[in-house]
Design a protein around this motif. Sequence first.
Motif, short mmCIF file in Angstrom:
data_model
loop_
_atom_site.label_atom_id
_atom_site.label_comp_id
_atom_site.label_asym_id
_atom_site.label_seq_id
_atom_site.Cartn_x
_atom_site.Cartn_y
_atom_site.Cartn_z
N ARG A 1 0.80 -1.22 0.00
CA ARG A 1 0.00 0.00 0.00
C ARG A 1 0.84 1.27 0.00
O ARG A 1 0.61 2.18 -0.80
CB ARG A 1 -0.94 0.00 1.21
CG ARG A 1 -2.05 -1.03 1.10
CD ARG A 1 -2.83 -1.16 2.40
NE ARG A 1 -3.91 -2.14 2.25
CZ ARG A 1 -4.67 -2.57 3.26
NH1 ARG A 1 -4.44 -2.12 4.48
NH2 ARG A 1 -5.62 -3.44 3.03
N HIS A 2 1.80 1.33 0.89
CA HIS A 2 2.58 2.56 1.02
C HIS A 2 3.57 2.75 -0.13
O HIS A 2 4.18 3.81 -0.27
CB HIS A 2 3.34 2.56 2.36
CG HIS A 2 4.43 1.52 2.43
ND1 HIS A 2 4.16 0.17 2.53
CD2 HIS A 2 5.78 1.64 2.40
CE1 HIS A 2 5.30 -0.50 2.57
NE2 HIS A 2 6.30 0.36 2.50
N LEU A 3 3.73 1.73 -0.96
CA LEU A 3 4.68 1.81 -2.07
C LEU A 3 4.05 2.33 -3.35
O LEU A 3 4.77 2.71 -4.28
CB LEU A 3 5.28 0.42 -2.34
CG LEU A 3 6.02 -0.26 -1.17
CD1 LEU A 3 6.43 -1.67 -1.56
CD2 LEU A 3 7.22 0.57 -0.75
N LYS A 4 2.74 2.37 -3.41
CA LYS A 4 2.04 2.73 -4.64
C LYS A 4 1.63 4.21 -4.61
O LYS A 4 0.62 4.57 -4.01
CB LYS A 4 0.83 1.83 -4.85
CG LYS A 4 1.22 0.37 -5.07
CD LYS A 4 0.05 -0.46 -5.56
CE LYS A 4 0.49 -1.88 -5.90
NZ LYS A 4 -0.60 -2.68 -6.47
N GLN A 5 2.41 5.02 -5.29
CA GLN A 5 2.16 6.46 -5.30
C GLN A 5 0.82 6.79 -5.96
O GLN A 5 0.16 7.76 -5.58
CB GLN A 5 3.29 7.18 -6.03
CG GLN A 5 3.28 8.69 -5.85
CD GLN A 5 4.52 9.33 -6.42
OE1 GLN A 5 5.42 8.65 -6.92
NE2 GLN A 5 4.58 10.65 -6.34
N ALA A 6 0.40 5.98 -6.91
CA ALA A 6 -0.88 6.20 -7.57
C ALA A 6 -2.05 6.04 -6.61
O ALA A 6 -3.15 6.52 -6.87
CB ALA A 6 -1.05 5.25 -8.75
N VAL A 7 -1.80 5.38 -5.49
CA VAL A 7 -2.83 5.17 -4.47
C VAL A 7 -2.66 6.16 -3.33
O VAL A 7 -3.64 6.74 -2.84
CB VAL A 7 -2.76 3.72 -3.94
CG1 VAL A 7 -3.64 3.55 -2.72
CG2 VAL A 7 -3.17 2.75 -5.03
N THR A 8 -1.43 6.37 -2.88
CA THR A 8 -1.20 7.24 -1.73
C THR A 8 -1.38 8.72 -2.06
O THR A 8 -1.84 9.49 -1.21
CB THR A 8 0.22 7.03 -1.15
OG1 THR A 8 1.20 7.26 -2.18
CG2 THR A 8 0.37 5.62 -0.62
N THR A 9 -1.06 9.13 -3.27
CA THR A 9 -1.20 10.55 -3.64
C THR A 9 -2.65 11.01 -3.58
O THR A 9 -2.96 12.04 -2.95
CB THR A 9 -0.60 10.82 -5.03
OG1 THR A 9 0.80 10.54 -4.99
CG2 THR A 9 -0.80 12.28 -5.43
N PRO A 10 -3.61 10.30 -4.20
CA PRO A 10 -5.02 10.71 -4.07
C PRO A 10 -5.52 10.64 -2.63
O PRO A 10 -6.34 11.48 -2.22
CB PRO A 10 -5.76 9.71 -4.96
CG PRO A 10 -4.74 9.19 -5.90
CD PRO A 10 -3.47 9.17 -5.13
N LEU A 11 -5.04 9.66 -1.86
CA LEU A 11 -5.47 9.56 -0.47
C LEU A 11 -4.97 10.75 0.33
O LEU A 11 -5.72 11.35 1.12
CB LEU A 11 -4.97 8.25 0.14
CG LEU A 11 -5.35 8.00 1.61
CD1 LEU A 11 -6.86 8.03 1.81
CD2 LEU A 11 -4.79 6.66 2.09
N ASN A 12 -3.71 11.12 0.13
CA ASN A 12 -3.18 12.29 0.83
C ASN A 12 -3.95 13.56 0.46
O ASN A 12 -4.25 14.39 1.32
CB ASN A 12 -1.70 12.48 0.48
CG ASN A 12 -0.81 11.46 1.17
OD1 ASN A 12 -1.18 10.90 2.21
ND2 ASN A 12 0.35 11.19 0.60
N ALA A 13 -4.29 13.69 -0.82
CA ALA A 13 -5.03 14.85 -1.28
C ALA A 13 -6.43 14.90 -0.67
O ALA A 13 -6.94 15.96 -0.30
CB ALA A 13 -5.12 14.85 -2.81
N ALA A 14 -7.06 13.72 -0.54
CA ALA A 14 -8.40 13.65 0.03
C ALA A 14 -8.40 13.95 1.52
O ALA A 14 -9.38 14.49 2.06
CB ALA A 14 -9.00 12.27 -0.23
#
Length: 201
Positions: free
Chosen positions: A90-103
């Motif tokens: 989970r923490h390795l996938k920027q395509a997932v963490t970036t939208p989560l951080n933005a949200a």
Amino acid sequence: MSRESRKFHVPDALANLYDFANTLDLRHFIHHGVQHKQADELQDPAALGEWMHQHGLIQRAVAPSQKTFEAALRLRAAIRDYLKCEPAERHLKQAVTTPLNAAMEPLALSVAAIGKDGFALRPVTSDSQAGLSAIVAELYDAASAGTLARLKMCAADECRRVFFDRSKPGTRRWCQSTLCGNREKTRTYRERHRDDPASGI
């Protein structure tokens, strides 16, 4: 806690996060001859306000602004995408963490001393956004406690329900092995033997 989270013995500390992720029901399988109907509990701002009130996240069932409603949908989508990934990745996938951080960015939290339990994250505001901030706090607390890795999304494409993995090794892939697990195993078996004349399938 909701009836659903109680039924599946989801820890209290994760119940609101679990329920929030599952307000979007994408299940579309047939069970006992009945087609499961997809649904979204958060159809509009009023539905979001009622949902947060029922879960004790806000004091009154007041419809939030359209902006807050849209923020809730972004947060839910980002959380679901995050939980869809394998916990170790989970923490390795920027395509997932970036939208989560933005949200999560607009949802302010502060640290509060809470007596014998030490410290906890609390929403800064008292408006409808506070309910979303409380969900983010659950996400953070679960990650810190190591329990977030057990909150997963069912691997069955026709399900995608978020579940809490209570198995001892924490390696479950399906929300219910007797339902989604069996469907997946049966499908795999049939595909494996489809071109085998000796199999009789």
